[in-house]
Structures are given as C-alpha cells and as structure tokens.
Scaffold this motif. Sequence first.
Motif, short mmCIF file in Angstrom:
data_model
loop_
_atom_site.label_atom_id
_atom_site.label_comp_id
_atom_site.label_asym_id
_atom_site.label_seq_id
_atom_site.Cartn_x
_atom_site.Cartn_y
_atom_site.Cartn_z
N GLY A 63 1.17 -1.26 -0.26
CA GLY A 63 -0.47 0.33 -0.24
C GLY A 63 0.85 1.45 -0.28
N LYS A 94 -8.00 -4.32 0.29
CA LYS A 94 -6.63 -4.58 -0.62
C LYS A 94 -7.73 -3.40 -1.65
CE LYS A 94 -3.87 -6.98 -3.52
NZ LYS A 94 -3.89 -5.78 -5.07
N ILE A 98 -6.23 -0.26 0.15
CA ILE A 98 -4.56 -0.66 -0.09
C ILE A 98 -5.05 -0.36 -2.06
CG2 ILE A 98 -2.98 -2.50 -0.49
CD1 ILE A 98 -3.89 -3.73 1.76
#
Length: 231
Positions: A63, A94, A98
């Motif tokens: 990230g 995610k 992220i």
Amino acid sequence: MKKKNNNQTFAISVFVGILLLLGALFYVSKVQDKKAEESYPTISGVNDVKVDGFNTKDQPTIGNKNAKIEVVEFGDYKCPICADWTRIVFPDIKSEYIDKGLISFSFINYPFIAKDSNLAALASEVVYSYDKDAFWKFQEEIYAKQEDETKTWATKEKLTELAKSVMPDLDEEKFKKDLYKKEAMSQVSSDVAIGNHYGVQGTPTVFVNGKATADPSLESIKAAIDAELNK
C-alpha cells in the motif's frame, strides 16, 4: 529361609529393574524433547526487545507507505480464522483501501497456537528476507495449504516445499538452515514483543493507527479506517 532370601532377591531385582526402566524412559523423553526443540524452537529474547511502535519499516508492508492511515494485522499461520480472514476479508480491504493508496497495510507474526506456529513464523521471515514480494505469495500459499490446528503440520519439509512453490529458484538446503538462524529468530521475537506490548490476545488482531478494532470483521475495520479518513 532360602525361600525368603529368594523372594528378597527377586524383589530387589524388580525394584532395580523399575529404576532402570524409569531412567531409560526419562532419558528417551529428554532426547525427544531436545529433538522437538531443535525442530520447533521456542521464540527466545522476547523480553529483551525494546518496543518503539509497530516498527513497520521492518515488517512486510503493502500500500501507500506515506498514507496517514496505518493498518496492522497480527497473525498466526496455524490459526484457521486467520486463513479465513485472509481469504474473505482481506481482498475487500485491499480493493477498497490498499489499491487506492489510502492506507498502508503491514503483517506482524504472533505465533502462539502450537510449537510449529513458531517455525511457520520463522519461515515467513526467511522468505521475506529473500524476496519481499514473495512473502505475500508465501502467506497465501501457507494459508491455502493449512491443516487442522491440532496437528503438527508446519514442518521444516512442508514449509520448504511451500517456499519453493513461490520461489522456484530457492536453495532448499540454505532455506532449511536459515530457519534456525538468529536473524529470523530476532525478527519473530521482536514481532511477539510488539504484540505483547499492545495487548494482543489472539489472532487475527487488527490495529488502525495504533488502536485495535472491536473485532477483525470487515465492518469493524472499515468503520475504523473511515473514521480516520474523515478526521
């Protein structure tokens, strides 16, 4: 009288035999304990670690490392809930945070379930030291191949096989030796010390900007992240 002496001799022989048997069993037990310790070492040096935050610069992290929100997960590779969390919850974290550069996400080992939890944690640190990108593939693989938590399945051989599957050029003999070197042990002991410092009681435990979420559910984590984003 002769019969009495014979009985006494027999009794003494039995007593001596029992002592010898107990001694042999004790010796065998000690040898087995030593072999188990050599194969599945305890994590040493935890109490000697000085904790200064999560120290994510030394942890597997993906990230945006410059994001204002830092999410940290503590996990044990023997933990079935961790495997479910990685398969079900993590993909949403995610894709929503992220991949959009809104958070940094780090993983910290917290082995506690069984003796082979330690070896699995050590293996992940060795993989990370070899190839930072391969770490995440190794994590997926070990959770995918996870067995019953009551069984001792995270063996040196299986962990080497899993590492080989994500790093085809792996030197298997070197990997097996590195599992027991102080570098990996030092990193895992630091991880455990961090978890202890922040009051981790089980896995998975997730922190958002230094505060533990109510639980590791997607809803709790999203609520904590969104609250930080809206500040």
